[in-house]
Design a protein around this motif. Structure first.
Motif, PDB file in Angstrom:
ATOM      1  N   GLN A 283       0.813  -1.210   0.000  1.00  0.00           N
ATOM      2  CA  GLN A 283       0.000   0.000   0.000  1.00  0.00           C
ATOM      3  C   GLN A 283       0.853   1.269   0.000  1.00  0.00           C
ATOM      4  OE1 GLN A 283      -2.418  -0.870   3.494  1.00  0.00           O
ATOM      5  NE2 GLN A 283      -4.147  -1.476   2.198  1.00  0.00           N
ATOM      6  N   ALA A 284       2.141   1.132   0.364  1.00  0.00           N
ATOM      7  CA  ALA A 284       3.020   2.295   0.408  1.00  0.00           C
ATOM      8  C   ALA A 284       3.570   2.679  -0.964  1.00  0.00           C
ATOM      9  CB  ALA A 284       4.177   2.033   1.369  1.00  0.00           C
ATOM     10  N   VAL A 285       3.451   1.768  -1.926  1.00  0.00           N
ATOM     11  CA  VAL A 285       3.916   2.086  -3.285  1.00  0.00           C
ATOM     12  C   VAL A 285       3.044   3.209  -3.840  1.00  0.00           C
ATOM     13  CG1 VAL A 285       4.241   1.215  -5.628  1.00  0.00           C
ATOM     14  CG2 VAL A 285       4.728  -0.262  -3.661  1.00  0.00           C
ATOM     15  N   PRO A 286       3.633   4.315  -4.278  1.00  0.00           N
ATOM     16  CA  PRO A 286       2.842   5.464  -4.766  1.00  0.00           C
ATOM     17  C   PRO A 286       1.864   5.078  -5.874  1.00  0.00           C
ATOM     18  CG  PRO A 286       5.144   6.078  -4.516  1.00  0.00           C
ATOM     19  CD  PRO A 286       5.080   4.590  -4.316  1.00  0.00           C
ATOM     20  N   LYS A 287       0.621   5.471  -5.698  1.00  0.00           N
ATOM     21  CA  LYS A 287      -0.395   5.140  -6.694  1.00  0.00           C
ATOM     22  C   LYS A 287      -0.110   5.810  -8.028  1.00  0.00           C
ATOM     23  CE  LYS A 287      -4.126   4.290  -3.385  1.00  0.00           C
ATOM     24  NZ  LYS A 287      -5.495   4.686  -2.955  1.00  0.00           N
ATOM     25  N   GLY A 288       0.581   6.950  -7.973  1.00  0.00           N
ATOM     26  CA  GLY A 288       0.905   7.636  -9.213  1.00  0.00           C
ATOM     27  C   GLY A 288       1.773   6.795 -10.130  1.00  0.00           C
ATOM     28  N   GLN A 289       2.657   5.988  -9.537  1.00  0.00           N
ATOM     29  CA  GLN A 289       3.509   5.124 -10.348  1.00  0.00           C
ATOM     30  C   GLN A 289       2.690   4.006 -11.006  1.00  0.00           C
ATOM     31  OE1 GLN A 289       6.987   3.753  -8.312  1.00  0.00           O
ATOM     32  NE2 GLN A 289       7.476   5.757  -7.448  1.00  0.00           N
ATOM     33  N   ILE A 290       1.722   3.500 -10.283  1.00  0.00           N
ATOM     34  CA  ILE A 290       0.853   2.458 -10.839  1.00  0.00           C
ATOM     35  C   ILE A 290       0.050   3.028 -12.007  1.00  0.00           C
ATOM     36  CG2 ILE A 290      -0.944   0.779 -10.328  1.00  0.00           C
ATOM     37  CD1 ILE A 290       1.674   0.334  -8.802  1.00  0.00           C
ATOM     38  N   GLU A 291      -0.477   4.222 -11.812  1.00  0.00           N
ATOM     39  CA  GLU A 291      -1.262   4.855 -12.869  1.00  0.00           C
ATOM     40  C   GLU A 291      -0.390   5.158 -14.085  1.00  0.00           C
ATOM     41  OE1 GLU A 291      -2.827   8.208 -10.858  1.00  0.00           O
ATOM     42  OE2 GLU A 291      -4.326   7.055  -9.717  1.00  0.00           O
ATOM     43  N   ALA A 292       0.862   5.580 -13.830  1.00  0.00           N
ATOM     44  CA  ALA A 292       1.777   5.863 -14.937  1.00  0.00           C
ATOM     45  C   ALA A 292       2.102   4.589 -15.714  1.00  0.00           C
ATOM     46  CB  ALA A 292       3.053   6.503 -14.402  1.00  0.00           C
ATOM     47  N   ALA A 293       2.292   3.486 -14.994  1.00  0.00           N
ATOM     48  CA  ALA A 293       2.588   2.211 -15.652  1.00  0.00           C
ATOM     49  C   ALA A 293       1.408   1.758 -16.513  1.00  0.00           C
ATOM     50  CB  ALA A 293       2.918   1.158 -14.601  1.00  0.00           C
ATOM     51  N   MET A 294       0.184   1.960 -16.006  1.00  0.00           N
ATOM     52  CA  MET A 294      -1.002   1.593 -16.775  1.00  0.00           C
ATOM     53  C   MET A 294      -1.118   2.470 -18.013  1.00  0.00           C
ATOM     54  SD  MET A 294      -3.717   1.007 -13.635  1.00  0.00           S
ATOM     55  CE  MET A 294      -5.067   0.629 -14.751  1.00  0.00           C
ATOM     56  N   ALA A 295      -0.754   3.740 -17.862  1.00  0.00           N
ATOM     57  CA  ALA A 295      -0.804   4.654 -19.001  1.00  0.00           C
ATOM     58  C   ALA A 295       0.208   4.270 -20.073  1.00  0.00           C
ATOM     59  CB  ALA A 295      -0.552   6.090 -18.528  1.00  0.00           C
ATOM     60  N   CYS A 296       1.291   3.622 -19.646  1.00  0.00           N
ATOM     61  CA  CYS A 296       2.320   3.166 -20.598  1.00  0.00           C
ATOM     62  C   CYS A 296       1.945   1.848 -21.268  1.00  0.00           C
ATOM     63  CB  CYS A 296       3.668   3.023 -19.888  1.00  0.00           C
ATOM     64  SG  CYS A 296       4.405   4.601 -19.402  1.00  0.00           S
ATOM     65  N   GLY A 297       0.819   1.278 -20.876  1.00  0.00           N
ATOM     66  CA  GLY A 297       0.348   0.048 -21.510  1.00  0.00           C
ATOM     67  C   GLY A 297       0.718  -1.224 -20.787  1.00  0.00           C
ATOM     68  N   MET A 298       1.254  -1.137 -19.569  1.00  0.00           N
ATOM     69  CA  MET A 298       1.605  -2.344 -18.815  1.00  0.00           C
ATOM     70  C   MET A 298       0.341  -3.031 -18.314  1.00  0.00           C
ATOM     71  SD  MET A 298       4.931  -1.426 -16.481  1.00  0.00           S
ATOM     72  CE  MET A 298       6.479  -0.882 -17.205  1.00  0.00           C
ATOM     73  N   ASN A 299       0.353  -4.363 -18.329  1.00  0.00           N
ATOM     74  CA  ASN A 299      -0.752  -5.101 -17.730  1.00  0.00           C
ATOM     75  C   ASN A 299      -0.473  -5.305 -16.241  1.00  0.00           C
ATOM     76  OD1 ASN A 299       1.047  -7.357 -17.493  1.00  0.00           O
ATOM     77  ND2 ASN A 299       0.535  -7.980 -19.591  1.00  0.00           N
ATOM     78  N   GLN A 300      -1.417  -5.929 -15.551  1.00  0.00           N
ATOM     79  CA  GLN A 300      -1.287  -6.074 -14.100  1.00  0.00           C
ATOM     80  C   GLN A 300      -0.080  -6.928 -13.707  1.00  0.00           C
ATOM     81  OE1 GLN A 300      -2.968  -4.576 -11.620  1.00  0.00           O
ATOM     82  NE2 GLN A 300      -4.035  -3.383 -13.190  1.00  0.00           N
ATOM     83  N   LYS A 301       0.202  -7.947 -14.498  1.00  0.00           N
ATOM     84  CA  LYS A 301       1.349  -8.805 -14.201  1.00  0.00           C
ATOM     85  C   LYS A 301       2.659  -8.034 -14.320  1.00  0.00           C
ATOM     86  CE  LYS A 301       3.423 -13.249 -15.467  1.00  0.00           C
ATOM     87  NZ  LYS A 301       3.324 -14.430 -16.379  1.00  0.00           N
ATOM     88  N   GLN A 302       2.768  -7.235 -15.378  1.00  0.00           N
ATOM     89  CA  GLN A 302       3.977  -6.437 -15.565  1.00  0.00           C
ATOM     90  C   GLN A 302       4.122  -5.387 -14.472  1.00  0.00           C
ATOM     91  OE1 GLN A 302       3.043  -5.178 -19.582  1.00  0.00           O
ATOM     92  NE2 GLN A 302       4.676  -6.463 -20.437  1.00  0.00           N
ATOM     93  N   ILE A 303       3.021  -4.776 -14.084  1.00  0.00           N
ATOM     94  CA  ILE A 303       3.059  -3.771 -13.010  1.00  0.00           C
ATOM     95  C   ILE A 303       3.523  -4.399 -11.710  1.00  0.00           C
ATOM     96  CG2 ILE A 303       1.607  -2.288 -11.568  1.00  0.00           C
ATOM     97  CD1 ILE A 303      -0.071  -1.707 -14.056  1.00  0.00           C
ATOM     98  N   PHE A 304       3.044  -5.617 -11.436  1.00  0.00           N
ATOM     99  CA  PHE A 304       3.423  -6.287 -10.195  1.00  0.00           C
ATOM    100  C   PHE A 304       4.918  -6.575 -10.151  1.00  0.00           C
ATOM    101  CE2 PHE A 304       4.227 -10.217  -7.806  1.00  0.00           C
ATOM    102  CZ  PHE A 304       3.729  -9.854  -6.559  1.00  0.00           C
TER     103      PHE A 304
END
Length: 229
Positions: free
Chosen positions: A120-141
């Motif tokens: 939960q401490a991982v910044p949500k902005g980084q997750i959103e940026a990764a999704m914007a770059c086209g990463m799927n959930q597995k790649q984000i993890f």
């Protein structure tokens, strides 16, 4: 060093066994912690409920009770099951294996909360940026969340390790010859309980001091390049 009327090697052997038990238990603890944390953060209700049940029960029952229950109760249960299948030979649970599994399973509940907070401490902005770059959930993890989780989890895991290291002494009650058990065996023929138990306490203190230093080093190393606000 540690001669003590020819029984000093008991402490050295016990210390080696303590480290082996602690390392193997910590490996299981880490695995259980990750699984439990992912369960608590899951979108599936059944996974969250199962993880909550695991942490609630384990943290509410004393470690010694669980150890005795699994070691002795497990033996009776396996023997009963074997009897149903026509096997009459006695079945014994290996004390070393039982101890490692119980300690790892118990402290996995505490590690679960550590990893949950770290995720939960991982910044949500980084997750959103990764999704914007086209990463799927597995790649984000694997590329975004998990590498950073370790940095946030190190302080908590360090504390879990320190408590787990001392909890290995509980295995002495089921006959595993770790440090506490070896000190107890040595004090009987020498009639010097204070000498051996104070020596065992000193060894535990050395282990925890080294571990604490290692935790501080790991924290510092993990935060290299991290800019503080």
């Amino acid at each position: 060093m540690f001669d003590y009327k020819g029984y000093g090697h008991f402490l050295i052997e016990g210390a080696q066994m303590t480290i082996i038990v602690a390392v193997l238990s910590m490996a299981l603890t880490t695995a259980m912690g990750l699984i439990g944390a992912l369960g608590k953060l899951s979108r599936h209700g059944w996974a969250r409920r199962l993880a909550d049940l695991y942490t609630t029960i384990i943290r509410g029952v004393p470690e010694l009770v669980l150890l005795l229950l699994i070691y002795y109760g497990g033996t009776v249960l396996l023997q009963h099951i074997a009897t149903l299948f026509g096997r009459e030979e006695p079945i014994d649970i290996n004390a070393f294996v039982a101890g490692v599994l119980v300690i790892g399973f118990i402290y996995g509940a505490y590690a679960t909360e550590t990893f949950r907070g770290a995720f939960q401490a991982v910044p949500k902005g980084q997750i959103e940026a990764a999704m914007a770059c086209g990463m799927n959930q597995k790649q984000i993890f694997w590329r975004i969340r998990l590498p950073q989780v370790w940095r946030f989890a190190i302080p908590g895991l360090g504390n879990v390790w320190l408590v787990l290291l001392k909890a290995t002494s509980l295995m002495s009650v089921i006959g595993v010859e770790e440090l506490t058990r070896k000190a107890d065996l040595a004090k009987a023929p020498t009639r010097e309980p204070f000498t051996f138990f104070i020596s065992a306490a000193f060894i535990y203190l050395v282990f925890t001091a080294i571990s604490d230093y290692g935790r501080h080093w790991a924290e510092k190393r993990a935060n290299v390049g991290v800019r503080r606000a």
